[in-house]
Design a protein around this motif. Structure first.
Motif, PDB file in Angstrom:
ATOM      1  N   PRO A  11       0.847  -1.199   0.000  1.00 10.88           N
ATOM      2  CA  PRO A  11       0.000   0.000   0.000  1.00 10.88           C
ATOM      3  C   PRO A  11       0.878   1.243   0.000  1.00 10.88           C
ATOM      4  O   PRO A  11       1.948   1.253   0.623  1.00 10.88           O
ATOM      5  N   PRO A  12       0.471   2.295  -0.711  1.00 13.31           N
ATOM      6  CA  PRO A  12       1.326   3.484  -0.799  1.00 13.31           C
ATOM      7  C   PRO A  12       1.180   4.405   0.403  1.00 13.31           C
ATOM      8  O   PRO A  12       0.120   4.517   1.005  1.00 13.31           O
ATOM      9  N   PHE A  13       2.266   5.034   0.753  1.00 15.85           N
ATOM     10  CA  PHE A  13       2.268   6.181   1.663  1.00 15.85           C
ATOM     11  C   PHE A  13       3.186   7.212   1.035  1.00 15.85           C
ATOM     12  O   PHE A  13       4.334   6.910   0.709  1.00 15.85           O
ATOM     13  N   SER A  14       2.672   8.416   0.834  1.00 11.49           N
ATOM     14  CA  SER A  14       3.504   9.434   0.186  1.00 11.49           C
ATOM     15  C   SER A  14       3.336  10.776   0.888  1.00 11.49           C
ATOM     16  O   SER A  14       2.268  11.098   1.416  1.00 11.49           O
ATOM     17  N   ILE A  15       4.409  11.504   0.866  1.00 11.10           N
ATOM     18  CA  ILE A  15       4.444  12.818   1.489  1.00 11.10           C
ATOM     19  C   ILE A  15       5.471  13.649   0.729  1.00 11.10           C
ATOM     20  O   ILE A  15       6.535  13.140   0.372  1.00 11.10           O
ATOM     21  N   THR A  56       7.020   8.983   8.087  1.00 10.41           N
ATOM     22  CA  THR A  56       7.517   8.188   6.955  1.00 10.41           C
ATOM     23  C   THR A  56       8.218   6.924   7.428  1.00 10.41           C
ATOM     24  O   THR A  56       7.986   5.825   6.895  1.00 10.41           O
ATOM     25  N   ARG A  57       9.103   7.044   8.401  1.00 12.07           N
ATOM     26  CA  ARG A  57       9.826   5.863   8.890  1.00 12.07           C
ATOM     27  C   ARG A  57       8.853   4.845   9.493  1.00 12.07           C
ATOM     28  O   ARG A  57       9.011   3.629   9.304  1.00 12.07           O
ATOM     29  N   ARG A  58       7.859   5.313  10.210  1.00 14.67           N
ATOM     30  CA  ARG A  58       6.904   4.375  10.809  1.00 14.67           C
ATOM     31  C   ARG A  58       6.120   3.639   9.732  1.00 14.67           C
ATOM     32  O   ARG A  58       5.953   2.409   9.793  1.00 14.67           O
ATOM     33  N   ARG A  59       5.616   4.360   8.722  1.00 14.58           N
ATOM     34  CA  ARG A  59       4.860   3.705   7.660  1.00 14.58           C
ATOM     35  C   ARG A  59       5.747   2.702   6.900  1.00 14.58           C
ATOM     36  O   ARG A  59       5.298   1.623   6.513  1.00 14.58           O
ATOM     37  N   ARG A  60       7.000   3.059   6.691  1.00 10.86           N
ATOM     38  CA  ARG A  60       7.918   2.144   5.999  1.00 10.86           C
ATOM     39  C   ARG A  60       8.044   0.843   6.801  1.00 10.86           C
ATOM     40  O   ARG A  60       8.018  -0.249   6.241  1.00 10.86           O
ATOM     41  N   MET A  61       8.171   0.979   8.124  1.00  9.87           N
ATOM     42  CA  MET A  61       8.283  -0.198   8.984  1.00  9.87           C
ATOM     43  C   MET A  61       6.964  -0.978   9.034  1.00  9.87           C
ATOM     44  O   MET A  61       6.967  -2.193   9.269  1.00  9.87           O
ATOM     45  N   GLN A  62       5.845  -0.307   8.801  1.00 12.52           N
ATOM     46  CA  GLN A  62       4.543  -0.970   8.822  1.00 12.52           C
ATOM     47  C   GLN A  62       4.236  -1.701   7.511  1.00 12.52           C
ATOM     48  O   GLN A  62       3.167  -2.290   7.385  1.00 12.52           O
ATOM     49  N   ALA A 115       6.766   3.537   1.028  1.00 10.50           N
ATOM     50  CA  ALA A 115       6.809   4.902   1.548  1.00 10.50           C
ATOM     51  C   ALA A 115       7.674   5.797   0.666  1.00 10.50           C
ATOM     52  O   ALA A 115       8.840   5.504   0.425  1.00 10.50           O
ATOM     53  N   LEU A 116       7.078   6.884   0.211  1.00  6.42           N
ATOM     54  CA  LEU A 116       7.804   7.886  -0.583  1.00  6.42           C
ATOM     55  C   LEU A 116       7.746   9.219   0.134  1.00  6.42           C
ATOM     56  O   LEU A 116       6.666   9.769   0.364  1.00  6.42           O
ATOM     57  N   GLU A 122      -1.269   7.903  15.011  1.00  8.46           N
ATOM     58  CA  GLU A 122      -2.328   7.981  14.002  1.00  8.46           C
ATOM     59  C   GLU A 122      -3.082   9.300  14.113  1.00  8.46           C
ATOM     60  O   GLU A 122      -3.640   9.789  13.133  1.00  8.46           O
ATOM     61  N   ASP A 123      -3.095   9.879  15.304  1.00 12.95           N
ATOM     62  CA  ASP A 123      -3.781  11.154  15.550  1.00 12.95           C
ATOM     63  C   ASP A 123      -2.807  12.329  15.525  1.00 12.95           C
ATOM     64  O   ASP A 123      -3.161  13.429  15.952  1.00 12.95           O
ATOM     65  N   PHE A 124      -1.580  12.110  15.074  1.00  7.30           N
ATOM     66  CA  PHE A 124      -0.548  13.155  14.967  1.00  7.30           C
ATOM     67  C   PHE A 124      -0.222  13.789  16.323  1.00  7.30           C
ATOM     68  O   PHE A 124       0.209  14.941  16.391  1.00  7.30           O
ATOM     69  N   GLN A 125      -0.385  12.992  17.378  1.00  5.48           N
ATOM     70  CA  GLN A 125      -0.068  13.473  18.726  1.00  5.48           C
ATOM     71  C   GLN A 125       1.385  13.113  19.034  1.00  5.48           C
ATOM     72  O   GLN A 125       1.689  12.258  19.871  1.00  5.48           O
TER      73      GLN A 125
END
Length: 906
Positions: free
Chosen positions: A44-48, A74-80, A84-85, A634-637
């Motif tokens: 699944p993609p994650f991009s920023i 980004t690092r967390r999504r890559r590990m998940q 990740a871009l 997930e809530d940007f906290q």
């Protein structure tokens, strides 16, 4: 990427020195292509996309803050397991770069206008190649896990093609037009500038009241820019103002010019302010411009591009605007028309952020984007939920802007930038040329001299960087981008423009696929430790590179993340960065201790029933930590997630579990929750018998497991130290590509947690009691513990004794001091044998000194609280604080006296 599991631990250095490893680790990550995204993967993609810094820029604390947050995501999504871009790049920064190169040329004695456009642009590109992009190297130092293979620049050929394509599309659709409008004008740059390039400052000026006309028909107006009266084309009053109703519709002579100007009625005028009459200069004031349009007034531009008076037919023509301000005032004084002067008069004046001069509102022929339909689409995308703004309360600010947008002036009178693709013919022809079209040729044809506002090209950033207008694999995989992390201060200037242009450019997609990003995560500004805005004039700015040199990159990142609450400003201080460095050292030492004692990451943990209370308690805690950190991120906290990581690592793991594990690792005796004794607790959940060696082995596995989870959870925030520690602990390739931790799924054991909590309280109270008796921290004394068996804590006694530094009582035990420790379910009695353990004379001397301090504090608080004059004037919170101090002093005196009474005679 996958990592082998049959790996061996590696040796750690003796101490943690960030400078020894950071640069090497980062380049290894880049070389291994960990950050390079694959548009053809089935993940699944994650991009920023990075908010592109100016090519002239360097890493400031705001960049470090924002980049840290983006890197965590980004690092967390890559590990998940996401593809990740994080796409990097720079903005060409028209005004900033042009001003810089112009200044360099002036130092060489060259006027850029004499040099010519093409030669000047050659110089700019030379400067860019030599000096531009220093911030990109600094991003590497910060640890940004960006995909360097996709680095973009807003003047790249591909991005220039995107600019030309969307300009023509907007033009052909009637959404770009040319008109005379009032703009922010920079006389030094001889160009219009955008609102974001205007800084409003409080300055000392003058407020001059002057009389127009004579006798009963005269009228008094006031202004801070008296020179602009030369461009007045009316005087306005409120239609209901009885003082001037008889004058509405008449004309009055404008002093110094010989012109007659009308008196008009307009509801914009505040009859309660000043004299209730205002001068109207439509070509040099935004409010006057609107009055001028409503009343069809002439709009006289009385200043040229350099801010000099022009076209007035008066003796002031050719004067600089500030020189004219004095000359006009004195000329009016000679005619006895100055009614009042207020000097200094403090008011807000817009200044160019680049040239630092006061900007001049000026009527000018410019190119505009008709934003009405674009802004509506941008508002609808948030209202219908396709784009979420976080925190949600910031959405109102977004709607306030997009629902009230004025048309956007996009032309700039500069040479550096995307030149407007409009050609003019000899007979008034106007042709917009697309990227695949040849411009018209022949005598009399020429291209528009202006360039586009930098925000026009940066508004295309989420899709132009991925190859639009072509249908690329990157666009198909990574657009819309997942999240935009940016400051609330540019919600309008950049974010709203990306929304408008993204929805317009991608209108051929489904509505949910046209948006430029799915979430707008807004943060505040970094402020100093006292919450004040940082500025060079205030002397409170900080250089993040200096702090990175001093304390390491991880320490800076951890501090920034720990202060990052959504949508609010974040204070920072060097002391907090130093504290974060201490946290890193604590983590390093804990890992080193664990590895030296054989900690290892198991393929599978033993069943919880085979583990001690301490093991079950820490495993339950780390499960809860994983759940909490996931929910918060997930809530940007970011701040709350980092705080949770900090306290679990320092308080629960290092301060307690590591100490408890030392007892469990001691194979010579029973430890925390050891059930090897024949009298072990057989209640459900208390564990099963195991020998000391087996217990120690289980402890090593728990140590390794918890450290593995902790290091992976911490990695997105502090990447360098976690990479060093995790690879040493596990022997595997890199934590960058490790799996993100998940909750184990094992049932929690609240009974074990209750017993651990009771043991912790008992240890803490014994330590406090020891201190009160004057014992040194490492000094061991005999103690009797009564009531522990009745509370189910018998198996925990060895650990209590080890951590509280109290030994088993011998035959010669003498009870010298005792306390009762209240625990859930009952009390534990603690008796200490202090025979020969305390230097009585020294202890009496120490206590006497402490008593004197407490008595002085009590006397001082009594004096204030017995003073009626003080109590009448002091705020209630101040009085409450003093009362609290008195209570503390009284308690200290009672405690010290009791201790003195209990001491034997010296």
């Amino acid at each position: 990427m996958t990592q082998t599991h049959d790996a061996q631990q590696r040796e750690l250095p003796s101490t943690w020195n960030p400078a020894d490893v950071e640069a090497e680790l980062y380049e290894r990550w880049v070389a291994a292509e960990y950050f390079t995204a694959d548009p053809n993967s089935d993940k699944p993609p994650f991009s920023i996309v990075i908010p592109p810094p100016n090519v002239t820029g360097s890493l400031h604390i705001g960049h470090a803050f924002e980049h840290t947050l983006m890197d965590i995501l980004t690092r967390r999504r890559r590990m998940q397991g996401y593809e990740a871009l994080w796409l990097p790049g720079m903005d060409h920064a028209s005004i900033a770069v042009q001003a810089l190169v112009e200044r360099q040329l002036r130092e060489e004695g060259v006027d850029h206008r004499e040099l010519g456009r093409e030669a000047f642009l050659d110089r700019v590109w030379q400067w860019k190649e030599k000096h531009g992009g220093a911030i990109l190297d600094q991003m590497r130092r910060l640890g940004d896990s960006v995909d360097w293979s996709r680095e973009r620049f807003t003047m790249d050929a591909g991005l220039s093609r995107a600019v030309q394509t969307i300009f023509k599309k907007l033009y052909d659709d009637g959404l770009i037009y040319r008109a005379e409008r009032l703009v922010n004008w920079s006389p030094n740059m001889r160009s219009a500038i955008s609102d974001i390039e205007v800084e409003h400052k409080e300055v000392e000026g003058e407020l001059v009241s002057m009389r127009y006309g004579d006798g009963d028909d005269s009228i008094v107006v006031a202004t801070t820019r008296i020179e602009t009266m030369l461009g007045d084309t009316a005087v306005a009053v409120h239609p209901d103002d009885e003082r001037y109703r008889h004058l509405v519709g008449t004309e009055i002579e404008l002093p110094l010019t010989g012109r007659k100007i009308p008196i008009v009625a307009d509801e914009h005028v505040d009859p309660e302010f000043g004299t209730g009459a205002v001068k109207v200069t439509p070509a040099h004031d935004p409010n006057d411009f609107e009055i001028g349009k409503r009343h069809d007034l002439p709009m006289l531009t009385i200043m040229d591009e350099q801010g000099r008076i022009a076209h007035t037919g008066t003796q002031f023509d050719g004067m600089d605007r500030f020189e004219a301000r004095v000359a006009v005032r004195e000329a009016l004084r000679e005619q006895d028309r100055i009614v009042a002067e207020k000097r200094p008069y403090v008011h807000s004046v817009g200044h160019s952020s680049r040239s630092k001069e006061p900007i001049e509102p000026r009527l000018s022929l410019q190119w505009f984007v008709k934003v009405g339909p674009l802004a509506k689409a941008a508002g609808d995308a948030v209202r219908d939920g396709r784009v979420a703004i976080h925190p949600p309360e910031m959405a109102k600010r977004y709607f306030d802007w997009v629902d009230n947008l004025h048309d956007w002036a996009i032309s700039r009178q500069l040479w550096w930038g995307h030149r407007i693709p409009i050609w003019y013919g000899p007979n008034g022809e106007v042709v917009c040329v697309g990227p695949d079209e040849e411009p018209p040729t022949g005598e009399g044809w020429h291209q528009d001299e202006d360039v586009l506002d930098t925000w026009f090209s940066s508004g295309l950033w989420p899709f132009s960087t991925m190859g639009w207008p072509e249908d690329t694999a990157d666009l198909r995989k990574f657009y819309p981008t997942s999240v935009l992390v940016t400051g609330y201060d540019i919600l309008f200037f950049w974010v709203a423009r990306m929304m408008m242009l993204g929805l317009y450019a991608m209108s051929d997609r489904e509505p949910s696929g046209a948006i430029p990003f799915r979430v707008i995560a807004l943060h505040g500004m970094v402020r100093d430790a006292h919450g004040k805005k940082m500025s060079k004039s205030a002397g409170n700015t900080v250089d993040p590179l200096v702090w990175m040199d001093t304390y390491g990159t991880d320490a800076l990142r951890f501090t920034l993340a720990r202060g990052a609450n959504p949508g609010t400003d974040s204070p920072i201080s060097e002391e907090w960065v130093a504290a974060s460095r201490s946290f890193g050292t604590k983590l390093f030492n804990a890992t080193k201790f664990a590895m030296m004692n054989g900690a290892k990451v198991p393929e599978r943990l033993a069943d919880r029933g085979e583990l001690t209370d301490a093991d079950r308690w820490i495993l339950d805690g780390v499960d809860q930590l994983v759940s909490d950190v996931d929910e918060l991120l997930e809530d940007f906290q970011f701040a709350k997630a980092t705080e949770a990581l900090y306290h679990f690592t320092w308080d629960e793991f290092c301060d307690w579990y590591l100490e408890l594990s030392k007892v469990q690792l001691d194979a010579s005796g029973a430890g925390m929750g050891d059930n090897s004794s024949p009298a072990h607790d057989q209640r459900p959940g208390a564990g099963v018998p195991q020998d000391a060696a087996e217990r120690a082995e289980r402890t090593r596995e728990v140590l390794g497991y918890v450290l593995d989870v902790l290091l992976r959870l911490l990695h997105p925030t502090i990447p360098f130290i976690t990479e060093t520690l995790w690879t040493a602990l596990t022997g595997r390739e890199s934590v960058v590509i490790a799996d993100w931790p998940t909750v184990s799924g094992a049932a929690a054991d609240p009974a074990a947690a209750e017993r651990i909590t009771a043991a912790q309280k008992l240890i803490t109270e014994i330590r406090r009691f020891r201190s009160d008796q004057g014992l040194k921290p490492g000094q061991r004394v005999a103690a009797k513990l009564g009531g522990v068996a009745e509370l189910g804590l018998a198996d925990h006694v060895p650990a209590v004794r080890a951590l509280a530094r109290v030994t088993e009582p011998g035959d010669e035990f003498t009870s010298s001091a005792s306390i009762e420790v209240g625990l859930a379910g009952g009390n534990v009695s603690v008796e200490l044998d202090l025979s020969g353990a305390v230097d009585v004379a020294a202890e009496r001397k120490r206590l006497a000194k402490d008593l004197a301090v407490a008595e002085k504090e009590l006397a001082g608080t009594d004096k204030k609280l017995n003073n009626p004059a003080f109590l009448d004037k002091a705020p209630a919170d101040v009085v409450d604080k003093i009362k609290a101090r008195r209570e503390t002093a009284q308690a200290d005196i009672a405690r010290i006296n009791a201790r003195l009474a209990a001491l034997p005679e010296a």
